[in-house]
Write a protein that holds these residues in place. Structure first.
Motif, PDB file in Angstrom:
ATOM      1  N   UNK A  36      43.677  40.356  48.796  1.00  0.00           N
ATOM      2  CA  UNK A  36      43.719  39.911  47.402  1.00  0.00           C
ATOM      3  C   UNK A  36      42.639  38.877  47.098  1.00  0.00           C
ATOM      4  N   UNK A  37      42.600  37.784  47.860  1.00  0.00           N
ATOM      5  CA  UNK A  37      41.597  36.753  47.582  1.00  0.00           C
ATOM      6  C   UNK A  37      40.188  37.222  47.910  1.00  0.00           C
ATOM      7  N   UNK A  38      40.055  38.011  48.967  1.00  0.00           N
ATOM      8  CA  UNK A  38      38.723  38.524  49.314  1.00  0.00           C
ATOM      9  C   UNK A  38      38.161  39.351  48.173  1.00  0.00           C
ATOM     10  N   UNK A  39      38.962  40.257  47.641  1.00  0.00           N
ATOM     11  CA  UNK A  39      38.464  41.112  46.559  1.00  0.00           C
ATOM     12  C   UNK A  39      38.233  40.317  45.279  1.00  0.00           C
ATOM     13  N   UNK A  40      39.079  39.319  45.029  1.00  0.00           N
ATOM     14  CA  UNK A  40      38.864  38.464  43.860  1.00  0.00           C
ATOM     15  C   UNK A  40      37.552  37.685  43.998  1.00  0.00           C
ATOM     16  N   UNK A  41      37.293  37.150  45.178  1.00  0.00           N
ATOM     17  CA  UNK A  41      36.043  36.410  45.414  1.00  0.00           C
ATOM     18  C   UNK A  41      34.848  37.370  45.398  1.00  0.00           C
ATOM     19  N   UNK A  42      35.016  38.563  45.964  1.00  0.00           N
ATOM     20  CA  UNK A  42      33.926  39.551  45.962  1.00  0.00           C
ATOM     21  C   UNK A  42      33.530  39.912  44.515  1.00  0.00           C
ATOM     22  N   UNK A  43      34.523  40.162  43.670  1.00  0.00           N
ATOM     23  CA  UNK A  43      34.242  40.477  42.262  1.00  0.00           C
ATOM     24  C   UNK A  43      33.633  39.276  41.534  1.00  0.00           C
ATOM     25  N   UNK A  44      34.073  38.077  41.897  1.00  0.00           N
ATOM     26  CA  UNK A  44      33.505  36.855  41.310  1.00  0.00           C
ATOM     27  C   UNK A  44      32.023  36.752  41.663  1.00  0.00           C
TER      28      UNK A  44
END
Length: 163
Positions: free
Chosen positions: A45-53
């Motif tokens: 969850x956080x990895x994908x949120x940071x990746x999209x950021x």
């Protein structure tokens, strides 16, 4: 050396510096469902949120999963480094520049079986090395805010936290 050659070399060096400044190494730990390795790729969850950021902020970001202490140390020593999923507390506050919040444990803890009581932690953040420029920190915060506003965070939450 001619003035034209000196100018060309200076421009190349300047472009190299700018390119370097727009590249981050993001460290995290094994912390499912927020960060873990699947098929040799760091995800969660956080990895994908940071990746999209990073994508929205037009930054090149590499993701590295280490044990917590090694990830923390790498982020503090690498001037292009950052650490996530990091709880923000008074002891850590002056050690990093902060972007977030990312996932908020209090809202998602019912669908995962925590090993520790995460309700006292609350949200977690992207903690950036102090050497990174404030403009880059603001660029990341703006991109993250846009992802929240667009509903992308909610989509990721549903994807990663569904029982």
């Amino acid at each position: 050396m001619s003035m034209r050659l000196c100018s060309a070399i200076l421009n190349i060096l300047l472009l190299s510096f700018v390119a370097c400044a727009e590249h981050l190494t993001l460290y995290t730990e094994h912390f499912p469902p927020y960060s873990y390795v699947k098929s040799d790729t760091v995800t969660g969850l956080n990895t994908e949120l940071v990746r999209l950021t990073c994508e929205k902020a037009q930054l090149q970001c590499d993701f590295v999963l280490y044990p917590w202490l090694r990830a923390y140390e790498a982020a503090t020593k690498n001037p292009q480094g950052a650490l996530y999923s990091t709880s923000r507390n008074p002891l850590r506050e002056p050690l990093f520049k902060w972007v977030g919040p990312l996932a908020q444990y209090g809202k998602t803890v019912d669908v995962v079986e925590p090993m520790v009581d995460l309700s006292v932690v609350g949200a977690n953040y992207l903690a950036l090395n102090l050497a990174l420029p404030d403009t880059l920190v603001q660029k990341l915060q703006t991109a993250l805010d846009q992802l929240y506003a667009s509903g992308e965070y909610q989509r990721l939450t549903e994807q990663y936290l569904k029982p």
